[in-house]
Design a protein around this motif. Structure first.
Motif, short mmCIF file in Angstrom:
data_model
loop_
_atom_site.label_atom_id
_atom_site.label_comp_id
_atom_site.label_asym_id
_atom_site.label_seq_id
_atom_site.Cartn_x
_atom_site.Cartn_y
_atom_site.Cartn_z
N ASP A 1 0.81 -1.21 0.00
CA ASP A 1 0.00 0.00 0.00
C ASP A 1 0.85 1.27 0.00
N LYS A 2 2.11 1.15 0.40
CA LYS A 2 2.99 2.32 0.48
C LYS A 2 3.88 2.47 -0.76
N ALA A 3 3.82 1.51 -1.66
CA ALA A 3 4.60 1.60 -2.90
C ALA A 3 3.83 2.44 -3.92
N GLU A 4 4.55 2.88 -4.97
CA GLU A 4 3.94 3.79 -5.95
C GLU A 4 4.50 3.52 -7.34
N ILE A 5 3.63 3.63 -8.32
CA ILE A 5 4.05 3.57 -9.72
C ILE A 5 3.42 4.76 -10.45
N ASP A 6 4.25 5.47 -11.19
CA ASP A 6 3.79 6.58 -12.02
C ASP A 6 4.10 6.23 -13.47
N ALA A 7 3.08 6.19 -14.29
CA ALA A 7 3.26 5.77 -15.68
C ALA A 7 2.65 6.78 -16.63
N LYS A 8 3.38 7.06 -17.69
CA LYS A 8 2.91 8.02 -18.69
C LYS A 8 3.30 7.54 -20.09
N PRO A 9 2.51 6.62 -20.65
CA PRO A 9 2.75 6.22 -22.05
C PRO A 9 2.10 7.23 -22.99
N GLU A 10 2.83 7.62 -24.05
CA GLU A 10 2.31 8.63 -24.97
C GLU A 10 2.55 8.22 -26.42
N LEU A 11 1.55 8.47 -27.24
CA LEU A 11 1.70 8.37 -28.69
C LEU A 11 1.34 9.74 -29.27
N LEU A 12 2.30 10.35 -29.95
CA LEU A 12 2.07 11.64 -30.61
C LEU A 12 2.17 11.40 -32.11
N ILE A 13 1.02 11.43 -32.80
CA ILE A 13 0.96 11.00 -34.19
C ILE A 13 0.60 12.19 -35.08
N PHE A 14 1.48 12.48 -36.04
CA PHE A 14 1.26 13.59 -36.96
C PHE A 14 1.24 13.10 -38.40
N ALA A 15 1.03 11.79 -38.59
CA ALA A 15 1.02 11.20 -39.93
C ALA A 15 -0.24 10.36 -40.12
N ASP A 16 -0.56 10.10 -41.37
CA ASP A 16 -1.69 9.23 -41.69
C ASP A 16 -1.19 7.82 -41.98
N ASP A 17 -2.11 6.90 -42.12
CA ASP A 17 -1.78 5.53 -42.51
C ASP A 17 -0.72 4.93 -41.59
N VAL A 18 -1.02 4.90 -40.30
CA VAL A 18 -0.11 4.31 -39.33
C VAL A 18 -0.86 3.26 -38.51
N SER A 19 -0.10 2.37 -37.87
CA SER A 19 -0.66 1.37 -36.97
C SER A 19 0.05 1.51 -35.63
N CYS A 20 -0.60 2.18 -34.69
CA CYS A 20 0.03 2.49 -33.41
C CYS A 20 -0.93 2.17 -32.27
N ALA A 21 -0.36 1.67 -31.16
CA ALA A 21 -1.18 1.35 -30.00
C ALA A 21 -0.31 1.35 -28.76
#
Length: 341
Positions: A258-278
């Motif tokens: 209960d005293k442990a911690e996880i901070d997570a920030k996954p990001e996808l910044l997409i400025f193109a078309d015709d992509v496969s991202c997840a």
């Protein structure tokens, strides 16, 4: 703002702090009030590193100084050893993998002293059609502060595979920045963090796809217990015109206290078309039904929890293609969970 700048100038105001968005969970300025004295030259004997029996040659840094290079071949060791208590050190190294060549880099960061402050900067270039596999094992002292930053520049058709294994430190950040050209280049970025007591580990990655037809696959798994803190920041940028990019990121972690911690920030910044991202991100506890099932078969509770955690991160270990490095990684995981020698 960087630890490297602070070490060169002695100015602690140059340290990154929580006011810097990318460092808000790994605040160095709030922790370090004064930098330790620079580490002296080390004249003693350094014990063998964790990958000693696997390499054709070795590049050794001790207390921030390049002290030896021996041998060469397709499997090279790169060691950074902190050997003096309460000392500060900075080291840098540049690596070039020539076009069409193949290299396995077994990299270790070894805390053989206490309460040190270390900054390591790597510049890596992987030539056209070349391949680099980088396995990074970080074993810091519990009171250490350690920042490792790798900047990786890939050419067309290059392959870059990386796995980072860490048990954390008082403050620790392992950062990888990849300039991805597209052009059939392929990147795999994996990581494992296993943290207990009051240890902290930050795995940060930034992959920038700048051209058409590139692949990135990323999988990080972690566990935090006691009062430990894990940080995962993964950013994949698909620039304008980088069509047909295939980029996938996963971060999955267990919190065992209960005293442990996880901070997570996954990001996808997409400025193109015709992509496969997840991207995917899950944080939770162990399956109590699985723990109960193991206990019903006579396995003590602590051992059952360790076994389940070992199996949870095992997916990342199994993605390591080099047999010897995979065995070292599996043994390290077992030790971290109290199941090895």
């Amino acid at each position: 703002m960087s630890l490297a700048t602070a070490l060169k100038t002695g100015d602690v105001t140059a340290l990154p702090s929580r006011r810097d968005e990318d460092w808000r969970w790994t605040d160095l300025r709030g922790l370090i009030r004064a930098l330790p004295e620079p580490a002296p030259k080390f004249d003693g004997e350094v014990p063998a590193g964790p990958f000693a029996n696997l390499t054709d040659g070795e590049i050794l840094f001790v207390n921030g100084r390049h002290v030896a290079t021996s041998g060469q071949g397709q499997v090279m060791g790169l060691r950074f050893v902190a050997a003096t208590d309460k000392a500060s050190q900075g080291a840098s190294y540049a690596l070039v993998v020539e076009p069409g060549a193949s290299l396995i880099l077994l990299e270790s960061h070894e805390g053989r002293a206490g309460a040190y402050v270390t900054d390591v900067a790597l510049d890596i270039a992987v030539g056209e059609g070349a391949s680099l596999t980088r396995i990074v094992l970080v074993e810091d002292d519990a009171e250490a502060v350690n920042v490792v930053t790798a900047r990786v520049d890939l050419a067309a058709g290059a392959i870059f595979n990386q796995t980072v294994l860490t048990g954390g430190a008082r403050r620790q950040r392992i950062e990888t920045q990849v300039a991805h050209p597209g052009a059939h280049a392929n990147v795999r970025l994996d990581g494992i963090y296993l943290l207990s007591a009051q240890r902290h580990a930050d795995q940060t990655t930034v992959v920038t796809h700048g051209g058409v037809d590139g692949v990135t696959s990323q999988l990080t798994k972690g566990m935090v217990a006691d009062q430990a803190r894990g940080v995962f920041q993964g950013r994949i940028i698909v620039a304008e015109g980088a069509d047909q990019t295939d980029a996938r990121m996963g971060h999955h972690a267990l919190i065992l206290s209960d005293k442990a911690e996880i901070d997570a920030k996954p990001e996808l910044l997409i400025f193109a078309d015709d992509v496969s991202c997840a991207h995917g991100n899950t944080i939770g506890a162990l399956d109590e039904e699985a723990v109960f099932y193991a206990r019903q078969r006579g396995i003590p509770e602590l051992e059952a929890r360790s076994m389940l955690t070992e199996a949870f991160v095992g997916e990342v270990v199994e993605r390591i293609e080099h047999d010897g490095a995979r065995e070292i990684a599996a043994a390290w995981v077992a030790r971290q969970l109290g199941r090895g020698e």
